[in-house]
Design an enzyme around this catalytic site. Structure first.
Site, PDB file in Angstrom:
ATOM      1  N   TYR A   1       0.861  -1.188   0.000  1.00  0.00           N
ATOM      2  CA  TYR A   1       0.000   0.000   0.000  1.00  0.00           C
ATOM      3  C   TYR A   1       0.891   1.229   0.000  1.00  0.00           C
ATOM      4  CZ  TYR A   1      -3.431   3.463   1.652  1.00  0.00           C
ATOM      5  OH  TYR A   1      -4.243   4.562   1.786  1.00  0.00           O
TER       6      TYR A   1
ATOM      7  N   ASP B   1       9.232   2.574  -0.069  1.00  0.00           N
ATOM      8  CA  ASP B   1       8.188   3.198   0.739  1.00  0.00           C
ATOM      9  C   ASP B   1       8.427   2.741   2.174  1.00  0.00           C
ATOM     10  OD1 ASP B   1       5.980   4.028   2.091  1.00  0.00           O
ATOM     11  OD2 ASP B   1       4.523   3.349   0.595  1.00  0.00           O
TER      12      ASP B   1
ATOM     13  N   LYS C   1       4.255   8.616   9.081  1.00  0.00           N
ATOM     14  CA  LYS C   1       3.985   8.021  10.395  1.00  0.00           C
ATOM     15  C   LYS C   1       4.989   8.467  11.483  1.00  0.00           C
ATOM     16  CE  LYS C   1       0.871   4.683   8.529  1.00  0.00           C
ATOM     17  NZ  LYS C   1       0.898   4.102   7.200  1.00  0.00           N
TER      18      LYS C   1
END
Ligand SMILES: *Cc1c(COP(=O)(O)O)cnc(C)c1O
Length: 443
Positions: A161, A256, A284
């Protein structure tokens, strides 16, 4: 008009007379004014059934819901809160910064310090650009890759994702996997035709597709440790091959590391694998609980971004002092000792849960890298998205709900990651393993 106090008192009286809890009451109100009652789909509990819980506060490893019940939290805001909730130093950094102005729309000292901290930790990152979310980071990274290489195609992997930008919404993991929607409505074929989605950890497929599209691939983007189909680490061979093929065909390798960055090691997954990506995406943890993302790479690549280069990307609130200070306070607390502590506790949890499952003859398979843990209900190894989809999602839902009643908050989807924070204690882990043991007896 009610004042706030009067409104709260009236609410309480109503709740008592209707024997309803506050969380359900808020959910009913939320459903009328927010789609699905939430602002991000996976929070809705659709993957596990039941109603989402509304929380009032978090402290350390614990969350407290609006009805006063407390939970040990293994979501940690989807991995962002590596120090746990409301860490004293992070909170103080946020308050101090806020009192001096939340945003200048102009440069500030905190963004320079955070950029220096990031570049010191990740050798592949010589320069960084801060944005406001992981999605912005990955979206900007592929624009940069396309601008830099002059090529169109991107290669991604099923189950990885990368946020909700159009180009990535092909067979992706997380909420998308949960809802089994292969491609989002509203994403046009003309966009998605430049995205090639391959099987994760499949070296031969990557080799073949790269050879076939040799002159057209701008970038290969991957989660080096996938955390959105449960936890599935890339094999060393797969990562090394991706690096080699990108060099061979003049494509950029994008890691990522929105989850893995600063979680699995001081310098992220790239430190563990010993591989330098061309561009790294962060999010995050880097915001310490505030909305932040970042992408970075070598000076040579990064200077193609505006204002130095012709790849445009901007942000009104990017690099604001509050978010930068929260990220900086978080990273400064994360040294070798913290990573060792996370490893020790995560090992305890992994092995405790495995033993409890074995004792109760429940088949599970656990993938773990540092404090990222994926619990799958299956008797086979999980190496890619197809494997993850074959696991028993119903068993996970039962496990999730039973753990919830025992005061353990796991991710509300079988395709998400169990995260630990530095504020989880040995006692927390013991209590969690004991709860899991009870849950395995009844599911
Ligand atoms: C969460 C996540 C994103 C998206 O970040 P947002 O801040 O939610 O936009 C991108 N990539 C990975 C690997 C993620 O886990």
């Amino acid at each position: 008009m009610f004042g706030y106090g009067a409104r709260a008192a009236a609410d309480d009286a109503w709740l008592i007379s209707n024997k309803q809890n506050r969380s359900d009451y808020l959910y009913e109100r939320a459903l009328k004014v927010m789609v699905g009652g939430v602002n991000s789909p996976v929070r809705s509990f659709r993957a596990v059934g039941g109603k989402p819980i509304f929380f009032r506060k978090g402290k350390g490893s614990r969350l407290f819901d609006v009805d006063g019940k407390s939970y040990l939290d293994y979501v940690c805001s989807w991995g962002a809160l590596i120090l746990g909730h409301a860490d004293d130093e992070v909170t103080e950094a946020i308050c101090r910064a806020a009192m001096e102005g939340t945003s200048f729309g102009a440069p500030c000292e905190a963004e320079v310090k955070l950029a220096e901290e990031v570049t010191e930790r990740m050798k592949s990152v010589e320069m960084v650009r801060f944005v406001n979310s992981g999605t912005e980071a990955t979206m900007s990274a592929i624009r940069l890759a396309r601008g830099y290489t002059g090529k169109k195609k991107i290669i991604k992997f099923a189950g990885c994702y990368h946020g909700h930008y159009d180009s990535f919404l092909a067979d992706s993991g997380s909420g998308m996997a949960t809802f089994s929607i292969p491609i989002s409505a509203g994403v046009i074929d003309d966009t998605i035709k430049h995205t090639l989605t391959l099987a994760y950890n499949d070296v031969a497929m990557l080799e073949n597709v790269m050879a076939e599209w040799r002159d057209d691939v701008a970038a290969v983007i991957l989660e080096p440790i996938a955390g959105n189909m449960g936890v599935v680490p890339a094999s060393k061979e797969f990562i090394e091959k991706a690096r080699e093929l990108c060099d061979k065909y003049n494509s950029l390798l994008i890691f990522d590391e929105v989850i893995s960055g600063f979680r699995v090691a001081r310098g992220g997954a790239q430190e563990l694998y010993g591989i330098k990506p061309d561009i790294t995406c962060l999010g995050k943890i880097i915001g310490g609980g505030m909305p932040v993302g970042a992408y970075g790479g070598s000076r040579q690549i990064m200077k193609h971004i505006a204002p130095e280069g012709n790849v445009y990307q901007a942000g009104t609130l990017a690099g604001n002092p509050v978010a930068m200070s929260a990220g900086l306070a978080t990273l400064r607390k994360l040294g070798m000792q913290q990573y060792e502590q996370l490893e020790r506790l995560s090992y305890m949890l992994e092995h405790g849960i495995k033993a409890a499952a074995e004792e109760n003859k429940v088949s599970i398979s656990i993938n773990r890298v540092g404090s990222m843990i994926g619990i799958f209900f299956t008797d086979s190894d999980v190496k890619n998205y197809v494997d993850a989809r074959k696991t028993d999602a119903k068993a996970y839902s039962k496990f999730f709900h039973y753990m919830l009643t025992l005061g353990v908050y796991l991710p509300p989807s079988p395709f998400e990651t169990v995260f630990l924070s530095t504020s989880h204690s040995d006692e927390d882990i013991r209590m969690t393993v004991e709860s899991a043991s009870k849950a395995f007896q009844v599911i």
